[in-house]
Write a protein that holds these residues in place. Sequence first.
Motif, PDB file in Angstrom:
ATOM      1  N   GLU A   1     -69.852 -64.844 -29.910  1.00  0.00           N
ATOM      2  CA  GLU A   1     -68.809 -64.266 -30.442  1.00  0.00           C
ATOM      3  C   GLU A   1     -67.959 -64.145 -29.490  1.00  0.00           C
ATOM      4  O   GLU A   1     -66.557 -64.428 -30.081  1.00  0.00           O
ATOM      5  CB  GLU A   1     -69.181 -63.011 -30.898  1.00  0.00           C
ATOM      6  CG  GLU A   1     -68.073 -62.041 -31.613  1.00  0.00           C
ATOM      7  CD  GLU A   1     -67.816 -62.598 -32.937  1.00  0.00           C
ATOM      8  OE1 GLU A   1     -66.517 -61.976 -33.499  1.00  0.00           O
ATOM      9  OE2 GLU A   1     -68.520 -63.254 -33.480  1.00  0.00           O
ATOM     10  N   LEU A   2     -68.032 -63.897 -28.193  1.00  0.00           N
ATOM     11  CA  LEU A   2     -66.730 -64.093 -27.228  1.00  0.00           C
ATOM     12  C   LEU A   2     -66.309 -65.597 -27.439  1.00  0.00           C
ATOM     13  O   LEU A   2     -64.854 -65.575 -27.335  1.00  0.00           O
ATOM     14  CB  LEU A   2     -67.745 -63.940 -25.847  1.00  0.00           C
ATOM     15  CG  LEU A   2     -66.658 -64.420 -24.585  1.00  0.00           C
ATOM     16  CD1 LEU A   2     -65.524 -63.137 -24.645  1.00  0.00           C
ATOM     17  CD2 LEU A   2     -67.225 -64.242 -23.726  1.00  0.00           C
TER      18      LEU A   2
ATOM     19  N   LEU B   1     -70.280 -74.410 -23.162  1.00  0.00           N
ATOM     20  CA  LEU B   1     -71.679 -74.672 -22.830  1.00  0.00           C
ATOM     21  C   LEU B   1     -72.101 -73.825 -21.508  1.00  0.00           C
ATOM     22  O   LEU B   1     -73.246 -73.794 -21.354  1.00  0.00           O
ATOM     23  CB  LEU B   1     -72.113 -76.204 -22.751  1.00  0.00           C
ATOM     24  CG  LEU B   1     -71.987 -77.019 -24.161  1.00  0.00           C
ATOM     25  CD1 LEU B   1     -72.181 -78.449 -23.817  1.00  0.00           C
ATOM     26  CD2 LEU B   1     -72.716 -76.275 -25.131  1.00  0.00           C
ATOM     27  N   PHE B   2     -71.113 -73.886 -20.802  1.00  0.00           N
ATOM     28  CA  PHE B   2     -71.511 -73.025 -19.344  1.00  0.00           C
ATOM     29  C   PHE B   2     -72.240 -71.822 -19.489  1.00  0.00           C
ATOM     30  O   PHE B   2     -73.068 -71.441 -18.932  1.00  0.00           O
ATOM     31  CB  PHE B   2     -70.139 -72.880 -18.505  1.00  0.00           C
ATOM     32  CG  PHE B   2     -70.366 -73.303 -17.147  1.00  0.00           C
ATOM     33  CD1 PHE B   2     -70.152 -74.559 -16.612  1.00  0.00           C
ATOM     34  CD2 PHE B   2     -70.881 -72.389 -16.238  1.00  0.00           C
ATOM     35  CE1 PHE B   2     -70.407 -74.925 -15.180  1.00  0.00           C
ATOM     36  CE2 PHE B   2     -71.091 -72.745 -14.830  1.00  0.00           C
ATOM     37  CZ  PHE B   2     -70.624 -74.064 -14.355  1.00  0.00           C
ATOM     38  N   ASP B   3     -71.836 -70.885 -20.531  1.00  0.00           N
ATOM     39  CA  ASP B   3     -72.453 -69.900 -20.743  1.00  0.00           C
ATOM     40  C   ASP B   3     -73.563 -70.071 -21.243  1.00  0.00           C
ATOM     41  O   ASP B   3     -74.541 -69.229 -21.180  1.00  0.00           O
ATOM     42  CB  ASP B   3     -71.357 -68.913 -21.539  1.00  0.00           C
ATOM     43  CG  ASP B   3     -70.539 -67.873 -20.835  1.00  0.00           C
ATOM     44  OD1 ASP B   3     -70.778 -67.717 -19.537  1.00  0.00           O
ATOM     45  OD2 ASP B   3     -69.723 -67.211 -21.477  1.00  0.00           O
ATOM     46  N   LEU B   4     -73.658 -70.674 -22.300  1.00  0.00           N
ATOM     47  CA  LEU B   4     -75.132 -70.951 -22.921  1.00  0.00           C
ATOM     48  C   LEU B   4     -76.129 -71.664 -21.729  1.00  0.00           C
ATOM     49  O   LEU B   4     -77.314 -71.121 -21.734  1.00  0.00           O
ATOM     50  CB  LEU B   4     -75.142 -72.152 -24.046  1.00  0.00           C
ATOM     51  CG  LEU B   4     -76.236 -72.583 -24.815  1.00  0.00           C
ATOM     52  CD1 LEU B   4     -77.043 -71.395 -25.379  1.00  0.00           C
ATOM     53  CD2 LEU B   4     -75.917 -73.660 -25.757  1.00  0.00           C
TER      54      LEU B   4
ATOM     55  N   ARG C   1     -74.687 -67.727 -34.689  1.00  0.00           N
ATOM     56  CA  ARG C   1     -73.336 -67.282 -34.515  1.00  0.00           C
ATOM     57  C   ARG C   1     -72.028 -68.271 -34.287  1.00  0.00           C
ATOM     58  O   ARG C   1     -70.999 -68.139 -34.481  1.00  0.00           O
ATOM     59  CB  ARG C   1     -73.232 -66.269 -33.545  1.00  0.00           C
ATOM     60  CG  ARG C   1     -74.300 -65.052 -33.723  1.00  0.00           C
ATOM     61  CD  ARG C   1     -73.915 -64.416 -35.105  1.00  0.00           C
ATOM     62  NE  ARG C   1     -74.945 -63.376 -35.350  1.00  0.00           N
ATOM     63  CZ  ARG C   1     -74.818 -62.096 -35.150  1.00  0.00           C
ATOM     64  NH1 ARG C   1     -73.679 -61.763 -34.448  1.00  0.00           N
ATOM     65  NH2 ARG C   1     -75.776 -61.257 -35.323  1.00  0.00           N
ATOM     66  N   ARG C   2     -72.540 -69.234 -33.463  1.00  0.00           N
ATOM     67  CA  ARG C   2     -71.404 -70.321 -33.377  1.00  0.00           C
ATOM     68  C   ARG C   2     -72.261 -71.907 -33.193  1.00  0.00           C
ATOM     69  O   ARG C   2     -73.076 -72.026 -32.385  1.00  0.00           O
ATOM     70  CB  ARG C   2     -70.801 -70.152 -31.984  1.00  0.00           C
ATOM     71  CG  ARG C   2     -69.748 -71.264 -31.840  1.00  0.00           C
ATOM     72  CD  ARG C   2     -69.147 -70.991 -30.244  1.00  0.00           C
ATOM     73  NE  ARG C   2     -68.345 -72.467 -29.905  1.00  0.00           N
ATOM     74  CZ  ARG C   2     -68.826 -73.267 -29.341  1.00  0.00           C
ATOM     75  NH1 ARG C   2     -70.324 -73.094 -28.681  1.00  0.00           N
ATOM     76  NH2 ARG C   2     -68.214 -74.355 -29.179  1.00  0.00           N
TER      77      ARG C   2
END
Length: 318
Positions: free
Chosen positions: A126-127, A222-225, A256-257
């Motif tokens: 969501e961010l 993708l870095f956060d994933l 969600r995304r």
Amino acid sequence: MATRTRFTRADFATILSRYGLGTYARAEAVRQGTVQTTYLLETTRGRFVFRYYENRSRESVLFESDLLTYLTGRRYPCPAPVRKTEGKYVGMYREKPYLILEFIEGQHIENPGLDHKRQLIHEVAELHRLTSGFHSRYASHRWHYDAELCRTLARRQAGRIDTSDGLDKLAWLVRVLRTLEIPPSLPKGICHCDFHFSTILFREGKLTALLDFDDANITFLLFDLVGLIEHWAWPHRIENLDLPRARWIVQEYTDRRALSPVEQEHLYDVYKLSILFDCVWYFGRGAAADCRERRKIEALTELGREAFFDELFGERSR
């Protein structure tokens, strides 16, 4: 959130005189964390969080206040910055910037369960979705995690250590960077980049806040994933990526995304880039020939791009 700078009652009285938050009652230093100084601050009008930035420029903190204001204006679960009476968010004290943030009830969970993890994954997605339209004039004052920054910081670390092993590690890192396939079309946006348990609050099983946007920057989404996969599918205690768990994380995120085809194709490369950044952050840890980051890169290389894709997204037609 370590307490590097001590603040007295007189210090807080001076700071609070610039706000409409009542008068000082008490303050307690927060011991968790390693970089910035944080206090829980109580006044006659309530509780707040005082965050003093030990190693950030004013412009970098202005980026953070822009981001937090944007997110809380869209009901995202994170603390809102408090304005000074003159209307600004970022203050300066002893030549360093600070923010006063709203206090959010909740607890840190050191051993999150499956539902805790699912909630965080959804909020990260969501961010990324919410900040697709975010802009800040101060964005250039944060590092943007890409291959060029990784190379630059690694050279700096090798020069600081100044050993033959450091030069060997640098040479290996640069060689791996050259093998990465990261196209210009790979989507970028705001990433939080720090999912330690101390940055997440839960209350009665519900995620109430994502905290500490100190490392947030504009980079590949993708870095956060990858960061989520690292925490729960490839922690330090295991030698190989837990592929079923990684697939579950990806599936929860894409609920969600959705990931674009180019993101699916190059998650493999961004994963390797993330590992190389870990090598930079802990450059002196382990010998060049057998450091943990090298073993992880070699494990991914042995798995291969095609098998990595198939395990996380399902087999594609050849």
